[in-house]
Design an enzyme around this catalytic site. Structure first.
Site, short mmCIF file in Angstrom:
data_model
loop_
_atom_site.label_atom_id
_atom_site.label_comp_id
_atom_site.label_asym_id
_atom_site.label_seq_id
_atom_site.Cartn_x
_atom_site.Cartn_y
_atom_site.Cartn_z
N LYS A 33 8.44 -52.69 119.20
CA LYS A 33 8.93 -51.68 120.15
C LYS A 33 9.50 -50.48 119.39
CE LYS A 33 9.12 -51.91 124.13
NZ LYS A 33 8.15 -51.58 125.22
N THR B 118 13.53 -50.68 124.67
CA THR B 118 14.53 -51.73 124.84
C THR B 118 15.73 -51.50 123.92
OG1 THR B 118 14.94 -54.09 124.45
CG2 THR B 118 13.16 -53.11 123.20
N ASP B 119 16.87 -52.01 124.33
CA ASP B 119 18.06 -51.91 123.47
C ASP B 119 17.90 -52.75 122.20
OD1 ASP B 119 18.29 -54.45 124.63
OD2 ASP B 119 20.33 -54.15 125.38
N GLU B 120 16.91 -53.68 122.21
CA GLU B 120 16.75 -54.57 121.04
C GLU B 120 16.32 -53.80 119.80
OE1 GLU B 120 14.91 -58.34 121.60
OE2 GLU B 120 15.59 -58.51 123.66
N HIS C 139 18.28 -64.87 115.93
CA HIS C 139 18.85 -64.65 117.25
C HIS C 139 19.94 -63.57 117.23
CE1 HIS C 139 20.29 -66.97 121.11
NE2 HIS C 139 19.99 -65.70 121.35
N ASN D 277 19.04 -56.13 129.10
CA ASN D 277 18.31 -57.22 129.76
C ASN D 277 18.25 -57.03 131.27
OD1 ASN D 277 19.08 -58.41 127.13
ND2 ASN D 277 18.19 -60.26 128.01
N LYS E 84 11.83 -66.45 130.91
CA LYS E 84 13.03 -65.75 130.47
C LYS E 84 14.27 -66.47 131.01
CE LYS E 84 10.33 -62.53 128.73
NZ LYS E 84 9.69 -61.46 129.44
N TYR F 129 9.10 -58.72 117.96
CA TYR F 129 9.06 -57.97 119.22
C TYR F 129 9.78 -56.64 119.10
CZ TYR F 129 10.77 -56.39 123.77
OH TYR F 129 11.12 -55.61 124.86
P1 NAD Z 1 6.37 -58.49 131.36
O1 NAD Z 1 5.97 -59.33 130.19
O2 NAD Z 1 6.89 -59.13 132.58
O3 NAD Z 1 5.12 -57.58 131.82
C1 NAD Z 1 4.27 -56.96 130.91
C2 NAD Z 1 3.01 -56.52 131.65
O4 NAD Z 1 2.16 -55.82 130.72
C3 NAD Z 1 2.19 -57.70 132.20
O5 NAD Z 1 1.78 -57.42 133.51
C4 NAD Z 1 0.99 -57.76 131.27
O6 NAD Z 1 -0.19 -58.24 131.89
C5 NAD Z 1 0.84 -56.30 130.85
N1 NAD Z 1 0.15 -56.15 129.57
C6 NAD Z 1 0.38 -56.84 128.42
N2 NAD Z 1 -0.50 -56.44 127.48
C7 NAD Z 1 -1.25 -55.46 128.02
C8 NAD Z 1 -2.32 -54.65 127.54
N3 NAD Z 1 -2.77 -54.77 126.28
N4 NAD Z 1 -2.87 -53.74 128.37
C9 NAD Z 1 -2.42 -53.61 129.64
N5 NAD Z 1 -1.44 -54.35 130.16
C10 NAD Z 1 -0.87 -55.28 129.36
O7 NAD Z 1 7.40 -57.43 130.77
P2 NAD Z 1 8.71 -56.79 131.47
O8 NAD Z 1 9.85 -57.70 131.28
O9 NAD Z 1 8.36 -56.32 132.83
O10 NAD Z 1 8.94 -55.54 130.50
C11 NAD Z 1 8.34 -54.29 130.79
C12 NAD Z 1 8.72 -53.30 129.71
O11 NAD Z 1 10.13 -53.15 129.66
C13 NAD Z 1 8.30 -53.73 128.30
O12 NAD Z 1 7.84 -52.59 127.61
C14 NAD Z 1 9.59 -54.26 127.68
O13 NAD Z 1 9.57 -54.07 126.28
C15 NAD Z 1 10.63 -53.40 128.36
N6 NAD Z 1 11.97 -54.00 128.52
C16 NAD Z 1 12.11 -55.20 129.15
C17 NAD Z 1 13.40 -55.70 129.36
C18 NAD Z 1 13.62 -57.02 130.09
O14 NAD Z 1 14.76 -57.46 130.20
N7 NAD Z 1 12.60 -57.68 130.63
C19 NAD Z 1 14.51 -55.01 128.93
C20 NAD Z 1 14.33 -53.79 128.27
C21 NAD Z 1 13.05 -53.30 128.10
O1 TDX Z 2 15.44 -71.02 127.18
C1 TDX Z 2 16.18 -70.11 126.76
N1 TDX Z 2 17.43 -70.42 126.31
C2 TDX Z 2 18.29 -69.48 125.79
O2 TDX Z 2 19.42 -69.80 125.41
C3 TDX Z 2 15.74 -68.75 126.70
C4 TDX Z 2 14.37 -68.36 127.17
C5 TDX Z 2 16.63 -67.81 126.19
N2 TDX Z 2 17.85 -68.17 125.74
C6 TDX Z 2 18.76 -67.12 125.23
C7 TDX Z 2 18.17 -66.18 124.20
C8 TDX Z 2 18.87 -64.87 124.50
O3 TDX Z 2 20.12 -64.82 123.83
O4 TDX Z 2 19.09 -66.31 126.36
C9 TDX Z 2 19.15 -64.92 126.01
C10 TDX Z 2 18.13 -64.17 126.83
O5 TDX Z 2 16.84 -64.56 126.37
P1 TDX Z 2 15.50 -63.96 127.00
O6 TDX Z 2 15.52 -64.15 128.47
O7 TDX Z 2 14.35 -64.50 126.22
O8 TDX Z 2 15.72 -62.38 126.75
P2 TDX Z 2 15.97 -61.55 125.41
O9 TDX Z 2 15.47 -62.26 124.21
O10 TDX Z 2 17.42 -61.14 125.41
O11 TDX Z 2 15.03 -60.28 125.67
C11 TDX Z 2 14.92 -59.70 127.00
O12 TDX Z 2 15.71 -58.54 127.10
C12 TDX Z 2 15.36 -57.43 126.33
C13 TDX Z 2 13.46 -59.35 127.29
O13 TDX Z 2 12.66 -60.51 127.19
C14 TDX Z 2 12.97 -58.26 126.35
O14 TDX Z 2 11.65 -57.87 126.71
C15 TDX Z 2 13.88 -57.06 126.50
O15 TDX Z 2 13.53 -56.06 125.59
#
Ligand code: NAD
Ligand code: TDX
Length: 340
Positions: free
Chosen positions: A159, A128-130, A281, A184, A194, A155
């Site tokens: 990562k 992730t970019d985080e 944040h 994101n 989210k 988190y």
């Molecule tokens: P998500 O939380 O929707 O899904 C995670 C999945 O992993 C779930 O199906 C969960 O059951 C499974 N899991 C959790 N713990 C596990 C374990 N111990 N063994 C096997 N499976 C397990 O997450 P997402 O948003 O789809 O993110 C996927 C990947 O992408 C993550 O590695 C996250 O860090 C990365 N990522 C997400 C975002 C985003 O915006 N959502 C952005 C950048 C990177």
């Molecule tokens: O209820 C909310 N209100 C709010 O203002 C929530 C859930 C979030 N927020 C804000 C926090 C962040 O600035 O919105 C922005 C986005 O929040 P999230 O959806 O929780 O995402 P973020 O924390 O940016 O992280 C996501 O992107 C990077 C994913 O959850 C991560 O897994 C990924 O690595």
């Protein structure tokens, strides 16, 4: 016949789930193994349309279970690993950091070790970019692959730790790896904890939408299908040992995102409720994707086209997110896989 086996970890989650569907449909001659523990974030109802295809396989397992993972790798001899499984929600990492270390750090090491033992062709670690920390509001600054890692939340620290282990397995053992660092994501099957799916579902239910702090924090939004195409490219063409940033220059403040959704759905901005800020944040994330573009990737969605498609998807697929919010989705695995 050139049949490859691809292990997708976290394939019941948001991005991994979209990737599983993308790969199952695009590569009928690959066997796609979805390995997932089915935590609260794992949902198999999303795969109703592909679960009976010959090239789709599901395995319920914990990536941190060394014995189970090693015996699976020995049995299946995967060619590729696309590693998505993780605890992914920043807010949860503030209240329960331990599981983030167990899954994201230890789980990644267990997978790396199994991949090394059987000798995979490629291990793509989805990060992730985080991990880069936060940017200020100067719009000309971006995260590049050379930006130092300065994670701020449990988190992103977990990562970043897993990224270092992936790098170490390449440097020490020559494991053919890539790390991708994405901004994101949003799109279909996004878990409604989210920001974007939470806002859409709350607005449709005429419920208040919590905006943290002043709502001016900036995120760089990428449609999940553009992310899937990027992972597919890196899996096949990524130069071993390289990191690739994934993002599409779609920066928006949280308030802009929430207002766009409210206005598209024709509801009142009075639904917005400013609440206490998230601890630690991060102010702003923004990706420079030049390196991946040189490899041949370009996003196909702008934020405008992507958010319109996503809102429409949530309107058309209430069946999905309503059973996620009610918790009913957690019975699907038992019904389909245990009692049949
Ligand atoms: P998500 O939380 O929707 O899904 C995670 C999945 O992993 C779930 O199906 C969960 O059951 C499974 N899991 C959790 N713990 C596990 C374990 N111990 N063994 C096997 N499976 C397990 O997450 P997402 O948003 O789809 O993110 C996927 C990947 O992408 C993550 O590695 C996250 O860090 C990365 N990522 C997400 C975002 C985003 O915006 N959502 C952005 C950048 C990177
Ligand atoms: O209820 C909310 N209100 C709010 O203002 C929530 C859930 C979030 N927020 C804000 C926090 C962040 O600035 O919105 C922005 C986005 O929040 P999230 O959806 O929780 O995402 P973020 O924390 O940016 O992280 C996501 O992107 C990077 C994913 O959850 C991560 O897994 C990924 O690595």
């Amino acid at each position: 016949m050139n049949r490859k086996k691809i292990l997708v970890t976290g394939g019941a989650g948001f991005i991994g789930g979209n990737f599983v569907q993308y790969m199952v449909n695009k590569y009928p001659n690959y066997d796609i193994y979805n390995l997932d523990l089915l935590t609260y974030a794992g949902d198999l109802t999303k795969h109703r349309e592909i679960e009976n295809k010959d090239n789709y396989h599901f395995v319920k397992a914990d990536i941190a279970d060394r014995e189970a993972i090693m015996s699976l790798f020995e049995k299946e001899k995967f060619n590729y690993v696309a590693h998505f499984a993780a605890e992914s929600h920043v807010d949860r990492s503030i209240t329960e950091p331990e599981i983030f270390v167990e899954t994201n750090v230890l789980g990644t090491q267990v997978l790396l070790n199994a991949a090394k033992e059987i000798g995979v062709t490629k291990f793509v670690h989805v990060s992730t970019d985080e991990v880069y920390g936060e940017l200020d509001f100067n719009p000309t600054t971006f995260f590049t692959e050379e930006t130092p890692l300065q994670p701020n939340s449990p988190y992103s620290a977990s990562k970043a730790s897993s990224d270092f282990l992936v790098r170490a397995y390449h440097e020490t053992f020559g494991l053919p790896v890539n790390i991708t660092r994405c901004s994101n994501n949003y799109g279909p099957f996004h878990f409604p904890e989210k920001l974007i799916p939470l806002t859409i579902s709350r607005v449709l239910n005429e419920e208040k939408v919590p905006v943290y702090g002043d709502g001016k924090n900036i995120r760089d939004w990428l449609h999940v299908l553009d992310h899937c195409a990027a992972i597919d490219l890196v899996l096949h063409e990524g130069v071993n040992g390289e990191v690739y940033n994934v993002g599409g220059h779609n920066e928006r403040t949280n308030l802009e995102v929430v207002k766009t959704i409210i206005n598209t759905l024709g509801k009142s901005e009075d639904l917005i409720e400013f609440v206490a800020d998230r601890l630690g944040h991060d102010k702003r994330y923004a990706i420079d994707p030049t390196k991946l573009e040189k490899l041949g990737w370009n996003p196909t969605y702008t934020f405008e086209t992507g958010i319109a498609q996503t809102i429409q998807w949530y309107l058309d697929n209430k069946w999905w997110w309503e059973q996620i919010i009610s918790g009913e989705y957690q019975n699907y695995f038992k019904r389909q896989y245990l009692f049949n």
